[in-house]
Design a protein around this motif. Structure first.
Motif, PDB file in Angstrom:
ATOM      1  N   LEU A  34       0.849  -1.177   0.000  1.00 30.00           N
ATOM      2  CA  LEU A  34       0.000   0.000   0.000  1.00 30.00           C
ATOM      3  C   LEU A  34       0.892   1.236   0.000  1.00 30.00           C
ATOM      4  O   LEU A  34       1.824   1.333   0.793  1.00 30.00           O
ATOM      5  CB  LEU A  34      -0.889   0.004   1.241  1.00 30.00           C
ATOM      6  N   ALA A  35       0.627   2.167  -0.903  1.00 31.03           N
ATOM      7  CA  ALA A  35       1.379   3.419  -0.964  1.00 31.03           C
ATOM      8  C   ALA A  35       0.403   4.574  -0.790  1.00 31.03           C
ATOM      9  O   ALA A  35      -0.608   4.647  -1.483  1.00 31.03           O
ATOM     10  CB  ALA A  35       2.101   3.543  -2.299  1.00 31.03           C
ATOM     11  N   ILE A  36       0.705   5.471   0.151  1.00 32.54           N
ATOM     12  CA  ILE A  36      -0.109   6.663   0.366  1.00 32.54           C
ATOM     13  C   ILE A  36       0.792   7.860   0.092  1.00 32.54           C
ATOM     14  O   ILE A  36       1.830   8.018   0.719  1.00 32.54           O
ATOM     15  CB  ILE A  36      -0.675   6.697   1.797  1.00 32.54           C
ATOM     16  N   VAL A  37       0.386   8.671  -0.876  1.00 32.88           N
ATOM     17  CA  VAL A  37       1.222   9.768  -1.362  1.00 32.88           C
ATOM     18  C   VAL A  37       0.439  11.071  -1.261  1.00 32.88           C
ATOM     19  O   VAL A  37      -0.714  11.135  -1.675  1.00 32.88           O
ATOM     20  CB  VAL A  37       1.623   9.520  -2.828  1.00 32.88           C
ATOM     21  N   GLY A  38       1.076  12.101  -0.723  1.00 30.81           N
ATOM     22  CA  GLY A  38       0.444  13.415  -0.670  1.00 30.81           C
ATOM     23  C   GLY A  38       1.111  14.339  -1.662  1.00 30.81           C
ATOM     24  O   GLY A  38       2.275  14.180  -1.992  1.00 30.81           O
ATOM     25  N   GLY A  39       0.355  15.281  -2.168  1.00 34.05           N
ATOM     26  CA  GLY A  39       0.939  16.229  -3.103  1.00 34.05           C
ATOM     27  C   GLY A  39      -0.126  17.005  -3.828  1.00 34.05           C
ATOM     28  O   GLY A  39      -1.220  17.193  -3.324  1.00 34.05           O
ATOM     29  N   GLY A  40       0.198  17.414  -4.994  1.00 33.19           N
ATOM     30  CA  GLY A  40      -0.728  18.190  -5.783  1.00 33.19           C
ATOM     31  C   GLY A  40      -0.428  18.020  -7.249  1.00 33.19           C
ATOM     32  O   GLY A  40       0.377  17.198  -7.637  1.00 33.19           O
TER      33      GLY A  40
END
Length: 79
Positions: A34-40
């Protein structure tokens, strides 16, 4: 939801409620990540703060290598 997934969910609850750690652990696999990535993201090359998001991806190891099995994009809004 498929009957197979429902059976897996039921088995998860059964082993948890029975305190069966070995049975519970046997319901999981090492072939998933599972990969959780924050950004825009940007529009026309310029950062757009209104497009901030958290992206969650589920990867599955296949004979051909890692492949994504699911993708979820959730927009983050100001409180």
């Amino acid at each position: 939801m498929s009957a197979e997934i429902i059976r897996l969910l039921v088995r998860t609850a059964e082993t948890w409620n029975a305190g069966d750690a070995e049975g519970y652990a046997g319901l999981f696999t090492d072939d998933v990540a599972l990969a959780i990535v924050g950004g825009g993201s940007s529009v026309n090359g310029a950062a757009d703060p209104s497009r901030r998001s958290v992206i969650t991806l589920t990867a599955l190891r296949t004979p051909e290598g890692w492949r994504f099995a699911s993708f979820q994009n959730t927009r983050v809004s100001a409180p």
